[in-house]
Structure formats: C-alpha cells, structure tokens
Design an enzyme around this catalytic site. Structure first.
Site, PDB file in Angstrom:
ATOM      1  CG  HIS A   1      26.560  28.338   4.375  1.00  0.00           C
ATOM      2  ND1 HIS A   1      26.330  27.210   5.371  1.00  0.00           N
ATOM      3  CD2 HIS A   1      27.960  28.265   4.152  1.00  0.00           C
ATOM      4  CE1 HIS A   1      27.697  26.281   5.545  1.00  0.00           C
ATOM      5  NE2 HIS A   1      28.379  26.895   4.633  1.00  0.00           N
TER       6      HIS A   1
ATOM      7  CE  LYS B   1      17.388  29.219  15.176  1.00  0.00           C
ATOM      8  NZ  LYS B   1      18.337  28.443  14.729  1.00  0.00           N
ATOM      9  NE  ARG B   2      23.596  35.439  11.395  1.00  0.00           N
ATOM     10  CZ  ARG B   2      22.944  35.664  10.268  1.00  0.00           C
ATOM     11  NH1 ARG B   2      22.814  36.726  10.070  1.00  0.00           N
ATOM     12  NH2 ARG B   2      22.617  34.493   9.670  1.00  0.00           N
TER      13      ARG B   2
ATOM     14  CE  LYS C   1      20.197  33.256  11.801  1.00  0.00           C
ATOM     15  NZ  LYS C   1      19.965  31.619  11.225  1.00  0.00           N
TER      16      LYS C   1
ATOM     17  CB  THR D   1      24.173  23.336  13.487  1.00  0.00           C
ATOM     18  OG1 THR D   1      24.779  24.605  13.795  1.00  0.00           O
ATOM     19  CG2 THR D   1      24.719  23.035  11.927  1.00  0.00           C
TER      20      THR D   1
ATOM     21  CE  LYS E   1      25.967  23.412  17.337  1.00  0.00           C
ATOM     22  NZ  LYS E   1      26.319  24.838  17.206  1.00  0.00           N
TER      23      LYS E   1
END
Length: 822
Positions: free
Chosen positions: A368, A563-564, A569, A671, A675
């Site tokens: 991942h 998000k985390r 990110k 993901t 969504k």
C-alpha cells in the site's frame, strides 16, 4: 492449479433491495420485544439501539452458522480466504444490518408508537474503533463484498478497546483521548469461548526429538470474538474474527494474599495492554515493543485458527496452501508466513522444502505504499528477543534466498544486499533490521499494488530488484468501495433518484450507472440532482455548526479534503491556496466572489509533529479568515474533529469538490476519491493513484487535473529540486508564505511556524512549491464551472456514471482471478 471461486449467489436487484421475507421481520420483532422488555417503558434511544442490535445479531448468527457449514463443504478446488489486517474500520453496524436483512423500512413500525425515531436510535451507536484510515476502511469494504459475493472467507484483526484515539481540538491543537467505544458494551460481538490459542513471546529455542522447539518465557491467550458482517441480496455473512489477549491465569492468589495487590495482577495488565490502542506511539522503545507484540498476537492466533480449522475439515498440514489463502494486508501481518513455517516444521514435522512450498502456495501480499520509509522494519535485537524461533526461520529463508540470487546473478553482491531480508544498517541508520516487506514478498506467490500507476511504480522503484528476480509474482488490483454503505445507506436521496432514472439494477451491478452518461443533457434530472446535493449540504451544515459552532452557507461550494493528516497528502498545499484566496478577497472585496466553504477532517498520528503543526495552522488560519468582515461569508474554513466512518457518511454526500492532491507517485490508490465521485462530487487532483483510472473511466475533462506527474517529479528530484526557484517567480506564493512567517495567523508570533516554513523553502520534500501555481489555476477552473449549475451537475452526473469499475465487488473479482487463484 487450485482456484478460488466465490459461490456467487445470484444477486438480483430485487433481492438486493427488498425485504428478504416476512419471517425475518417477524423474527426481528419478537427478538426485539424480548430484549426491550428488560428496559424501562418508554425505552430510551440507547435501550432501543441495544435491543435492535441484539435482535439483528440473532438473525445474523443463524446465517453465520449456515454460511460456515456451506464453506466447510465447499468443493475441493475452492480455497477459503483468510484476510489479515491490523485495521478494520467498520463504522456503525445497525443500519447496515437492517439494510442487509431487508427490513430497514419496516423497523420503525416494529419499534412502536412510544419508541424513539429510528434516526435517533441509529445516532446512539458509536463507530467501532477498530481502524484509522483508508487501509482499515478498504478492509471493511472487502468483508462486505466477501459476504455479498459468497466468498468462503475470514477477516482477522485485533479487538482494540480504545481505537487509535479520539481526536479533540484544544486551542487549535490536536489532543488525543482514549476512544472509549466499548463503555456501554458491544451487542454485535459473538464471543467464541471454545476458540482460544496460546501466543508466546521471548524465551529460548531448544532441540527436542529431532526438531527445534520454542519455549516462550511469556504466554498470553488469544480469545476469539466474532463480528458478523452481512451480505446484501444474500443470506450469507462474513466473519471478522478479532483477537482479545487474556492472561493464562486470572490472579496470582498468593501474591494477592501478601497484600501485593497490584503485583498479583501485573500479568493481566501486560496481556490486556495488547488490545488497548491501535498503533501505539512507536517513538519509544516500549511503544515499539508493544506494537511488535500486537502484530504477532494477530498473526499467531490467526494462523493457528486457520490451521486448526483446516485439520478439522480433514485436511493434511501439507495441503494448507491448496485449500486456504493467507493474505497479508500491508506489512503489519508479514510475520504470518514465518509463524506458519514454525507450526509446519516444529509442530507437524514437515521437512523444510515441503513446508516452504506450502507457505508460498498459501501466502499473498498487498502493498500500500511507494515510500521506502513507510515499509516496516524491526530492530534485529528486539525481534530476536521476542521471537527467537521466528528469527531463526527468517535467517534460514534469507540464506536460501541469497543462495538463489547468487546462482542467478553471480558476483552481484549489491543486488544480494538489496534483496536480503536483513538490512545491515548504514551510517544514517545504524543497526541491523528485519525487512518485513521483503519477507512478505519472498513468502508470497503473488504481490499486488492497488492502482495501475502504483503497481507499475512498485516494480520500477521500491521493489525493482524483487520484480527482476520474480517478475511473475507482481500484479495489480485497483481498489474499490462498497456501494452498499457509501451510496445506498449514506445517500438515500441520490439512491432514490438513480432508481427512478435508470432502474434499481445498479444496486446489484454498479456498472449499470454507465447509463447515466447518456442523460447529461437531461435538464429535469440535473435539477433534481442539484436538489439532492443541496439537501445533503444543509444536513452537513447543521453538523458543522453543532460540532464547531461555525455557520456556513449551504449554497457555497463545499470544498472537502478528508484524509489522514500527512505531508504527502498535502493538506498544506490546500491551505496555502486558501490563504491566497483570502488575500485576494481582502484586496478586492467588491468583486463577485462565489462563496466557498473549505472543509478539512482527519487525524495526525500522535507522534507526527509536522502533521500536528498543519492541524494547528489550519485552525489559526480559520480564526482569521472566518472573522474577517471583508470576506462577508464568501470564504469559510472548517476543521471537523474526530473524523470517522459516521462523519464521512455525512460529509461525502454533501461535497461539491473532492481534494485528491497528493504528490504524484506517492498515493498508492485512494478510495475516498471513489466515494466522493460516487456521490456526485468533482475531483481536483494530481495524476496519481486511482485518480488516473477514474479519469479514464469518467473522462479527464470531468476532473480538474493539475501538477507535475510522477515522471516530472522524478526528473525534478534527479536534477536537484530547489523550491526557492519556484517561490522566486510566484509573487502570490511569496505573499502567502510571508503571511505565515510574519505572524498574521499566530497573533504576531513569528516563530510558531518557522520550522514548517523552512521545510517548504529549503527542502519541500513533496513538491508543494512546484505545484502551487498550477493548483491555483485548477481552482480557478473550479470557480468558473461552479458558476454554471447545469454544467456542473452534468459533470457530476458523468462522475457518478463512471464509477461502475470502482465497486469493491469488481475488486474482489480481480483478487479471485489474479491473486488468490495462483
């Protein structure tokens, strides 16, 4: 070659969406009334929740028994999948259970006139704190698909008592508290008292009867606790088997009688601590020790359970791989093949070569991450202290691996060193370490990435040497999400609209959403789509004011990044453009600025100082922006604390814009992007992860793509990236950075964010400076399109239409064909 074949019960649209039958409703009503009779009348919402959960659990338990019986009698060519993951982010269970049972629409009547409203009852349920982010939510989606597709399977995890942590915000800073989600009990759990396995730590290894035997110094008992996950449109269920560590004896009675009360139960404390917290802070030696013990608890109990079930069903130890899959979700369970080797060698007497063939037949691994620093390694001394027999096995696996490398590539000692399971250390990182990803790859018949770009880069970068040695082992399976929770349950208004527009078949076959692509010029449909979105935004606005006190305009553009919190990110890039937007509005408040509400949510790991600084800066900027009269509500900045599944269910249907802005080449898949698009949000994102496949399915013109691509990032890095060069030619960026540095957002304190700014101007590891200008340009395109509601909704409809390939059902089908059938 054996195959994994799902039972694939027919999942007709009618059975996927309608009641399974009146007996189910009658049985639920009877069980519910029995449970409720124990409570005061009228019953409170929490009493109704518990009664409804227990009633649902009884029905699901009956299905569980039938499912397990069917799986035990499966065809010899069918393998049962055992999915090991440190995280399963399940969220709330009652609404999902009622939907799967086909009685969601009738339960309100079953409650009776004096009962609370069903919505109030559902709100009483806490999120199951068994995971943190995308890894855990993906695993939860997989369990949903396992059941719905009828795949013989078990999910294996740990039963965390306090989750990762509950996030609070105090003076703009993240503060961690225990997530006490079990304080009122857990009606969904099914304790399996007959399933208890010893798990050892430490001790020594001796020779006995011609075999090596591990004699642990410490033993805990792993107690199985099942969480049943229903399928939709089928009576099959999946099982999440969680392990609860218990001491082998309850009390040292002699010590207690001497008055040493705490010491008499110290062994219980040590065992129970293994289940207290997901991902304990590993910045300390004690934290690292606890985390390694947690991982081995998961692995040892799960492998013992797999093997015991296999033997009960008449299998032989050497046939484990022919009848079972042992799948590793990331490197946390990478000890599993070593534990299976130990059991086959030491307990069942298999010779090495036969045991290793069996392990490789059984094991597969999903990677991942593309970031080398995120690949788990363990200090050799700690590993050997806690798991001495497993270290012996790792050394033996490594010796055979290196022998193979030297035969295939004689004289290439550098290649052997890179492929070794043991990192010999360096000046920058002294000390020998066990490489868990290397162990997982060596033990697996198949290794997959989770998006096309990720899988390609995986074999070109972090695992290039492994792919050179074993090219046949590597494949791709792009992630997917369950439409059951993330559309049917989270967004009933949109689901009903889709039913009317294209029929109900999409609920069983998400590819039928493609029919919407032909309706992007249907003005009445687009107007109704906008009305559904507006209703969802009004609901989220109410959540925002309830949780933060900030009043936002539901007519504004809802720009969302959930998000985390992590540097790659790039929440910070988003925040920089928010500052630029605020400065532009402040300069020219008379212009026609379309209102925008920027929403963040996510947790930072407790020891991740930089991520926590970003959260604080978001709050500092919000304090200034939200109180600036020049903005006149045309820009609001919101951080929603304690992000989890139930909060996501409120946010996703309301989002207009989905921020998927990781540095190209760093996001394995994502993901959340799927969504959001499934719920009609448009994506602004880099050419990274599954964004690429989404663009190919939806049409790149219906996403706002910006920034350097992975090849461009690699070129910048190779030529010696200098962020200051990008800053020097961008006056807007200079002004944004200056505002952070001069204390505009920190009450005049010029030191608060000095380290954060220095990381951007000196190193900028994730290339925010290089992407800033193009990101702002993409945001300008967002503004322009949002001013034309019909065009925006037409693009939103195109996004929904293109989401068929991103159903988790397709994902699991790909795993069956490409990974678990090998």
């Amino acid at each position: 070659m054996t195959t994994v074949t799902a039972h694939l019960h027919p999942v007709a649209a009618a059975s996927a969406t309608g009641p399974i039958g009146l007996p189910t409703l009658a049985e639920f009503h009877a069980a519910y009334q029995r449970e409720l009779a124990q409570h005061a009348d009228p019953a409170s919402p929490s009493a109704c929740l518990r009664a409804a959960a227990l009633a649902s659990r009884q029905l699901l338990a009956a299905r569980w028994a039938v499912t397990q019986g069917d799986d035990a009698r499966r065809a010899p060519s069918q393998r049962r999948v055992h999915y090991l993951s440190m995280e399963f982010l399940m969220g709330r269970a009652l609404q999902n259970a009622l939907s799967a049972l086909g009685i969601e629409g009738d339960v309100a009547a079953a409650f009776g006139d004096r009962a609370p409203a069903l919505a109030d009852v559902l709100e009483q349920e806490p999120d199951a704190a068994l995971g943190n982010g995308g890894l855990g939510r993906l695993a939860a989606c997989f369990l949903d698909a396992f059941a719905t597709l009828g795949l013989p399977s078990f999910g294996y995890g740990l039963r965390y008592e306090h989750g990762m942590f509950a996030q609070a915000i105090e003076a703009g800073r993240q503060v961690e508290h225990p997530d006490d989600w079990l304080r009122n009990g857990q009606p969904w759990e099914l304790v399996r008292p007959e399933l208890r396995y010893p798990v050892g730590f430490g001790g020594c290894v001796v020779d006995a009867d011609g075999r090596r035997q591990w004699q642990p110094a410490e033993t805990v008992i792993a107690q199985a606790v099942d969480f049943v996950v229903p399928g939709h449109g089928t009576e099959r269920v999946s099982t999440l088997r969680q392990w609860q560590a218990q001491a082998p004896r309850s009390l040292d009675f002699a010590t207690f009688c001497r008055g040493e009360h705490a010491a008499s139960a110290a062994h219980r404390h040590d065992a129970e601590a293994l289940n207290w917290v997901l991902y304990p802070d590993d910045s300390t030696a004690a934290g690292r020790r606890l985390r390694l013990k947690q991982e081995f608890l998961l692995v040892s109990a799960s492998v013992q359970d797999l093997l015991a079930r296999h033997l009960r069903e008449g299998g032989a130890p050497a046939d484990v791989g022919a009848r079972n899959v042992l799948h590793l979700n990331d490197t946390h369970p990478a000890l599993a093949p070593a534990e299976l080797m130990r059991l086959l060698l030491d307990e069942h007497g298999l010779p090495w070569d036969e045991a290793w063939r069996t392990v490789r037949d059984a094991t597969s691994y999903t990677n991942h991450t593309l970031m080398p620093e995120a690949l788990e390694t363990w200090d050799l001394a700690l590993f050997g202290e806690l798991l001495p027999r497993h270290l012996e096995i790792v050394f033996l696996i490594n010796q055979r691996l290196l022998d193979e490398v030297r035969v295939l590539h004689p004289g290439d000692d550098a290649l052997a060193a890179r492929l070794s399971l043991i990192d010999e250390g360096s000046a920058e990182r002294p000390g020998r370490r066990v490489r868990m990803a290397a162990l997982a790859i060596a033990a697996s018949h198949t290794v997959n990435g989770v998006s096309a770009l990720h899988s390609r880069l995986m074999t070109q970068t972090i695992f290039a040497d492994h792919a050179r040695l074993w090219p046949e082992r590597f494949t791709n399976v792009t992630n997917g999400v369950t439409p059951r929770r993330w559309l049917m349950q989270a967004n009933p208004g949109l689901s009903a609209l889709l039913d009317e527009a294209i029929g109900r078949g999409w609920r069983a076959d998400l590819s039928q959403l493609q029919a919407l692509a032909e309706r992007d010029g249907d003005a009445p449909l687009l107007a109704r789509l906008q009305a559904v979105k507006q209703a969802n935004k009004q609901r989220l606005a109410a959540v925002i004011v309830q949780r933060t006190g900030i009043v936002v305009d539901p007519a504004s553009l809802f720009d969302v990044q959930i998000k985390r919190i992590h540097e790659y990110k790039r929440q910070l890039l988003n925040l920089l453009q928010v500052i630029a937007r605020w400065q532009a509005i402040a300069d020219a408040p008379q212009l026609d600025w379309h209102p925008r509400t920027v929403i963040f949510a996510g947790k930072a790991a407790s020891a991740y100082v930089r991520a926590k600084e970003i959260i604080r800066l978001i709050h500092d900027v919000a304090e200034v922006v939200n109180h600036d009269p020049r903005c006149r509500d045309r820009l609001k900045l919101v951080f929603l604390p304690n992000y989890g599944v139930s909060l996501a269910e409120a946010i996703l249907p309301a989002a207009d814009l989905s921020e998927q802005i990781s540095t190209a080449g760093t996001e394995a898949s994502g993901t959340g992007n799927m969504k959001f698009a499934l719920n009609g949000a448009l994506t602004i994102g880099t050419w990274d992860g599954a964004n690429i496949e989404m663009a190919e399915s939806v049409g790149v013109d219906h996403l706002f793509v910006f920034g350097q691509r992975a090849e461009g990032i690699a070129a910048l890095r190779a030529q010696g990236y200098c962020p200051q060069d990008w800053i020097n030619r961008d006056a807007v960026l200079q002004r944004v950075l200056a505002a952070i540095g001069n204390g505009t957002f920190s009450g005049g304190d010029t030191t608060r964010y000095q380290a954060l700014l220095q990381s951007l101007t000196d190193e900028d590891r994730y290339f925010l400076m290089a992407d800033f200008a193009d990101y702002r340009a993409a945001q300008a395109r967002v503004d322009a399109l949002f001013r034309h509601p019909a065009a925006w909704q037409a693009s939103a409809l195109r996004n929904i239409a293109g989401m068929g390939p991103f159903s988790v059902d397709r994902t699991i089908g790909d795993y069956i064909r490409r990974v678990w059938a090998a």
